[in-house]
Motif scaffolding. Structure first.
Motif, short mmCIF file in Angstrom:
data_model
loop_
_atom_site.label_atom_id
_atom_site.label_comp_id
_atom_site.label_asym_id
_atom_site.label_seq_id
_atom_site.Cartn_x
_atom_site.Cartn_y
_atom_site.Cartn_z
N ILE A 145 0.83 -1.22 0.00
CA ILE A 145 0.00 0.00 0.00
C ILE A 145 0.87 1.27 0.00
O ILE A 145 0.55 2.25 -0.68
CB ILE A 145 -1.00 -0.01 1.18
CG1 ILE A 145 -2.03 1.10 1.00
CG2 ILE A 145 -0.33 0.08 2.53
CD1 ILE A 145 -3.29 0.93 1.82
N GLU A 146 1.99 1.22 0.72
CA GLU A 146 2.87 2.40 0.75
C GLU A 146 3.63 2.55 -0.56
O GLU A 146 3.85 3.66 -1.05
CB GLU A 146 3.84 2.31 1.93
CG GLU A 146 3.12 2.51 3.26
CD GLU A 146 3.99 2.21 4.46
OE1 GLU A 146 5.22 2.36 4.39
OE2 GLU A 146 3.41 1.80 5.50
N PHE A 147 4.01 1.41 -1.15
CA PHE A 147 4.66 1.43 -2.47
C PHE A 147 3.71 2.11 -3.46
O PHE A 147 4.11 2.99 -4.22
CB PHE A 147 4.97 -0.01 -2.90
CG PHE A 147 5.44 -0.14 -4.31
CD1 PHE A 147 6.74 0.18 -4.67
CD2 PHE A 147 4.57 -0.59 -5.31
CE1 PHE A 147 7.17 0.07 -5.99
CE2 PHE A 147 4.99 -0.71 -6.63
CZ PHE A 147 6.30 -0.38 -6.96
N ALA A 148 2.43 1.72 -3.40
CA ALA A 148 1.43 2.29 -4.31
C ALA A 148 1.29 3.79 -4.10
O ALA A 148 1.18 4.57 -5.05
CB ALA A 148 0.09 1.59 -4.10
N CYS B 63 -6.43 -5.38 -7.92
CA CYS B 63 -6.80 -5.63 -6.53
C CYS B 63 -7.89 -6.70 -6.46
O CYS B 63 -9.05 -6.41 -6.14
CB CYS B 63 -7.27 -4.35 -5.87
SG CYS B 63 -6.03 -3.03 -5.98
N LEU B 64 -7.51 -7.94 -6.77
CA LEU B 64 -8.47 -9.04 -6.85
C LEU B 64 -8.28 -10.04 -5.73
O LEU B 64 -8.91 -11.09 -5.71
CB LEU B 64 -8.32 -9.76 -8.20
CG LEU B 64 -8.44 -8.91 -9.46
CD1 LEU B 64 -8.10 -9.73 -10.69
CD2 LEU B 64 -9.85 -8.34 -9.58
N GLY B 65 -7.37 -9.74 -4.78
CA GLY B 65 -7.02 -10.70 -3.73
C GLY B 65 -5.99 -11.68 -4.27
O GLY B 65 -5.84 -11.86 -5.48
N ALA B 66 -5.24 -12.28 -3.34
CA ALA B 66 -4.17 -13.22 -3.74
C ALA B 66 -4.68 -14.66 -3.62
O ALA B 66 -5.49 -14.94 -2.75
CB ALA B 66 -2.96 -13.01 -2.82
N GLY C 40 -4.07 -6.47 -3.50
CA GLY C 40 -5.05 -7.03 -2.54
C GLY C 40 -6.19 -6.09 -2.22
O GLY C 40 -6.90 -5.62 -3.10
N GLY C 41 -6.35 -5.81 -0.93
CA GLY C 41 -7.49 -5.02 -0.49
C GLY C 41 -7.27 -3.51 -0.48
O GLY C 41 -8.03 -2.77 0.14
N CYS C 42 -6.27 -3.03 -1.23
CA CYS C 42 -5.93 -1.59 -1.16
C CYS C 42 -7.04 -0.66 -1.62
O CYS C 42 -7.18 0.45 -1.08
CB CYS C 42 -4.68 -1.30 -1.98
SG CYS C 42 -3.19 -1.78 -1.10
N LEU C 43 -7.84 -1.07 -2.60
CA LEU C 43 -8.89 -0.16 -3.07
C LEU C 43 -9.92 0.09 -1.97
O LEU C 43 -10.51 1.17 -1.90
CB LEU C 43 -9.57 -0.70 -4.34
CG LEU C 43 -8.71 -0.69 -5.60
CD1 LEU C 43 -9.50 -1.22 -6.79
CD2 LEU C 43 -8.19 0.72 -5.90
N ASP C 44 -10.14 -0.91 -1.13
CA ASP C 44 -11.07 -0.74 0.00
C ASP C 44 -10.55 0.37 0.93
O ASP C 44 -11.30 1.15 1.48
CB ASP C 44 -11.25 -2.05 0.76
CG ASP C 44 -11.86 -3.15 -0.11
OD1 ASP C 44 -12.75 -2.83 -0.91
OD2 ASP C 44 -11.44 -4.30 0.01
N VAL C 45 -9.22 0.41 1.08
CA VAL C 45 -8.61 1.44 1.94
C VAL C 45 -8.63 2.80 1.21
O VAL C 45 -9.04 3.82 1.79
CB VAL C 45 -7.16 1.06 2.32
CG1 VAL C 45 -6.50 2.16 3.14
CG2 VAL C 45 -7.15 -0.26 3.10
N PHE C 46 -8.22 2.81 -0.06
CA PHE C 46 -8.17 4.07 -0.80
C PHE C 46 -9.56 4.71 -0.93
O PHE C 46 -9.69 5.93 -1.02
CB PHE C 46 -7.59 3.87 -2.20
CG PHE C 46 -6.12 3.49 -2.21
CD1 PHE C 46 -5.27 3.91 -1.19
CD2 PHE C 46 -5.59 2.73 -3.24
CE1 PHE C 46 -3.92 3.57 -1.19
CE2 PHE C 46 -4.24 2.39 -3.26
CZ PHE C 46 -3.41 2.81 -2.23
N ARG D 91 -6.79 1.73 7.54
CA ARG D 91 -5.54 1.05 7.87
C ARG D 91 -5.31 1.15 9.37
O ARG D 91 -5.87 2.03 10.02
CB ARG D 91 -4.37 1.73 7.17
CG ARG D 91 -3.75 0.89 6.09
CD ARG D 91 -2.39 1.41 5.71
NE ARG D 91 -1.33 0.46 6.06
CZ ARG D 91 -0.04 0.72 5.90
NH1 ARG D 91 0.35 1.88 5.45
NH2 ARG D 91 0.86 -0.19 6.22
N ALA D 92 -4.50 0.27 9.93
CA ALA D 92 -4.22 0.32 11.36
C ALA D 92 -3.55 1.64 11.72
O ALA D 92 -2.84 2.21 10.89
CB ALA D 92 -3.29 -0.83 11.73
#
Ligand code: UDP
Length: 238
Positions: free
Chosen positions: A86-89, A158-161, A184-190, A196-197
């Protein structure tokens, strides 16, 4: 140089090096892809040859979580640190906003990618989102056509692994994009739907604990972490 953990080769890079490589790949002819495996994915790769090949076939394999960093340490081949996907993105989007590259968001439930696009364009002024598509499609064809028609340089998948890793390996070229990143689940966060924690948890390497507390049904998945460390210790002995 890759550090091997239970068959998966991780690139031993810092966040800055990873982002620089991502920017370079987005500008290089052909299709390239980045994966960000956590212990759960490494465990899945032990039983799924196609997933293993998809992960190891990536141009950049980033150590997503603290578990992978511990695993590398146990094996006596420490990594420079973790490089959360997520941070890389986020760093990559910062650079894309500056250099005019365009982004396609693929994945999550209908409506989520649209919401993420709107928020991201606010957070990264100048970021060009070329298109979006949800992650619950039956056929690849129309999705590939949409990405190709959008002319996007980069696709967040972002389709899950390990679905997204296999998808990128199979379809990367057909998207016409230069860089695909499995997130993974990054779009849910974005999109703001999932948080995020808090940073304190992230710094202590306890983001997994926060996610577990928020969503106790993840416990089965979480048990892969201790299992992964036991397997890594086993690899060292043998
Ligand atoms: N997802 C999807 N299509 C599918 C299955 C899952 O788009 O067929 C999405 C799902 O909606 C979620 C993400 O993939 O946004 C997976 O999130 P999760 O937190 O499980 O992934 P992780 O980051 O842990 O791999």
């Amino acid at each position: 140089m890759r550090v091997e953990i239970l068959g998966v080769g991780f690139d031993n890079v810092t966040m800055d090096q990873a982002v620089a490589e991502g920017v370079r790949l987005a500008d290089t002819e052909g299709a390239h892809y980045v994966v960000t495996p956590n212990p759960e994915i490494v465990e899945a790769c032990r039983e799924d040859q196609e997933a293993l090949e998809a992960v190891n076939g990536a141009d950049l394999v980033l150590a997503d979580g603290i578990g992978v960093v511990y695993g590398a340490k146990i094996l006596g081949t420490p990594l420079k640190g973790r490089v959360p996907g997520i941070e890389f993105a986020q760093h990559l989007m910062g650079r894309m906003a500056q250099n005019g590259k365009s982004l396609f968001l693929l994945g999550a439930k209908p409506g989520v990618a649209e919401k993420a696009a709107e928020r991201l364009q606010g957070q990264y002024p100048g970021l060009r989102v070329a298109g979006v598509h949800d992650g619950y499609f039956q056929e690849d064809g129309p999705v590939l056509e949409a990405i190709r028609a959008s002319g996007a340089d980069v696709v967040f998948v972002c389709l899950g692994a390990p679905k997204q890793e296999k998808w990128m390996r199979r379809n990367g070229e057909a998207t016409g994009a230069h860089l695909l990143v499995g997130l993974g689940g990054c779009l849910d966060v974005f999109s703001g739907e999932v948080r995020r924690a808090p940073e304190a948890f992230q710094k202590m390497g306890l983001e997994w604990l926060y996610r577990l507390a928020k969503n106790p049904s993840r416990v089965g998945r979480m048990m892969k972490l201790p299992l992964f460390l036991v397997h890594a210790a086993g690899q060292k002995k043998s």
